[in-house]
Design a protein around this motif. Structure first.
Motif, PDB file in Angstrom:
ATOM      1  N   ASP A  62      18.019  40.138  24.771  1.00 32.48           N
ATOM      2  CA  ASP A  62      19.355  40.423  25.465  1.00 32.48           C
ATOM      3  C   ASP A  62      19.556  41.351  25.379  1.00 32.48           C
ATOM      4  O   ASP A  62      21.018  42.280  25.692  1.00 32.48           O
ATOM      5  N   PHE A  78      25.114  35.498  29.606  1.00 27.38           N
ATOM      6  CA  PHE A  78      23.266  35.590  30.086  1.00 27.38           C
ATOM      7  C   PHE A  78      22.869  35.688  28.428  1.00 27.38           C
ATOM      8  O   PHE A  78      21.797  35.092  28.372  1.00 27.38           O
ATOM      9  N   THR A  81      22.445  31.621  27.497  1.00 28.85           N
ATOM     10  CA  THR A  81      21.083  31.760  28.782  1.00 28.85           C
ATOM     11  C   THR A  81      19.707  31.784  27.928  1.00 28.85           C
ATOM     12  O   THR A  81      18.764  30.880  28.059  1.00 28.85           O
ATOM     13  N   GLN A  82      18.971  32.733  27.375  1.00 27.85           N
ATOM     14  CA  GLN A  82      18.339  33.116  26.948  1.00 27.85           C
ATOM     15  C   GLN A  82      17.624  32.495  25.808  1.00 27.85           C
ATOM     16  O   GLN A  82      16.730  32.209  25.796  1.00 27.85           O
ATOM     17  N   SER A 148      18.724  28.740  35.012  1.00 32.45           N
ATOM     18  CA  SER A 148      18.462  30.197  35.203  1.00 32.45           C
ATOM     19  C   SER A 148      19.258  30.093  37.034  1.00 32.45           C
ATOM     20  O   SER A 148      20.054  30.823  37.023  1.00 32.45           O
ATOM     21  N   ASN A 152      23.276  30.573  34.878  1.00 30.16           N
ATOM     22  CA  ASN A 152      23.086  31.788  34.660  1.00 30.16           C
ATOM     23  C   ASN A 152      24.027  32.140  37.136  1.00 30.16           C
ATOM     24  O   ASN A 152      24.702  33.050  36.833  1.00 30.16           O
ATOM     25  N   THR A 153      23.529  30.988  37.531  1.00 32.67           N
ATOM     26  CA  THR A 153      24.837  31.578  38.480  1.00 32.67           C
ATOM     27  C   THR A 153      26.370  31.227  38.401  1.00 32.67           C
ATOM     28  O   THR A 153      26.975  32.283  38.889  1.00 32.67           O
ATOM     29  N   TRP A 155      27.243  31.506  35.489  1.00 34.54           N
ATOM     30  CA  TRP A 155      27.946  33.592  34.621  1.00 34.54           C
ATOM     31  C   TRP A 155      28.466  34.912  36.100  1.00 34.54           C
ATOM     32  O   TRP A 155      28.977  35.061  36.003  1.00 34.54           O
ATOM     33  N   ILE A 156      26.918  34.671  37.008  1.00 33.53           N
ATOM     34  CA  ILE A 156      27.125  35.556  37.856  1.00 33.53           C
ATOM     35  C   ILE A 156      28.349  35.307  38.828  1.00 33.53           C
ATOM     36  O   ILE A 156      29.121  36.813  39.157  1.00 33.53           O
ATOM     37  N   ARG A 171      19.820  32.024  45.717  1.00 30.82           N
ATOM     38  CA  ARG A 171      19.216  32.322  44.036  1.00 30.82           C
ATOM     39  C   ARG A 171      18.341  30.929  44.280  1.00 30.82           C
ATOM     40  O   ARG A 171      17.402  31.430  42.929  1.00 30.82           O
TER      41      ARG A 171
END
Length: 204
Positions: A62, A78, A81-82, A148, A152-153, A155-156, A171
């Motif tokens: 990433d 992110f 997360t990975q 995810s 991740n939501t 983070w977005i 999402r």
């Protein structure tokens, strides 16, 4: 995961490159949605080398991908997360390489023993307790629903200043579409990679 030999480092480098290619060039991406096959590299690393190696592949893939092929601002969340995705796949899917002796598997200081407590736990307790389909399904659902969809939501929403609830609604479809595909791919890959002849070629 065994000692980081030259063969292991080369194998992980190839998997990092694969993760970058699959994520950056073989996926559908919008500003708030990404559907692709970057997870394949994490699964291979998890099955062959264990959770620590899979976490490294996820994090490095990433980070390097974001710097070399940016699709927006780099955000370290992110990458985290990975790392967690690789770790979860490794804990669920890793099993001690078939060529490692029983003595080495028991003695954590012997040559060829698991390099970390995480790898040892994944190789014994988790794999002994549950069959592969259950572990694979749990790993995919954890990655899709927790990492995810939720993380991740978040983070977005932080990165773009958007509503978390509004993003979550859009999402959900990504998770619903991606989860069954990932389960099928993970089970297929794990079945292939756990064959004795394949492990002898790939494992360090």
């Amino acid at each position: 995961m065994q000692k980081f030999t030259t063969k292991t480092i080369v194998s992980l480098s190839v998997l990092v490159a694969l993760q970058i290619v699959l994520t950056r060039f073989c996926s559908f991406s919008a500003w708030n949605v990404r559907i692709g096959f970057g997870f394949v590299a994490l699964v291979i690393a998890a099955v062959v080398h264990g959770p620590v190696a899979a976490a490294l592949v996820g994090g490095l893939g990433d980070m390097i991908g974001a710097i070399a092929f940016p699709t927006g601002s780099y955000f370290p969340g992110f990458t985290l997360t990975q790392v967690l995705m690789g770790l979860s796949f490794g804990l669920a899917l890793y099993r001690k390489p078939l060529h490692v002796s029983d003595a080495n598997a028991v003695d954590p200081h012997a040559d060829g023993a698991a390099a970390s407590a995480l790898d040892a736990a994944a190789s014994s307790v988790l794999n002994a307790a549950l069959p592969l389909p259950v572990r694979a399904t749990f790993a995919v659902l954890f990655n899709q629903l927790v990492l995810s969809l939720l993380i991740n939501t978040l983070w977005i929403s932080i990165l773009y200043g958007s509503s978390f609830t509004g993003l979550l609604t859009t999402r959900v479809m990504q998770a619903a579409v991606t989860a069954p595909i990932q389960i099928a791919v993970v089970l297929t890959l794990a079945g292939i990679l756990r064959r004795r002849d394949i492990q002898q070629v790939l494992a360090a």
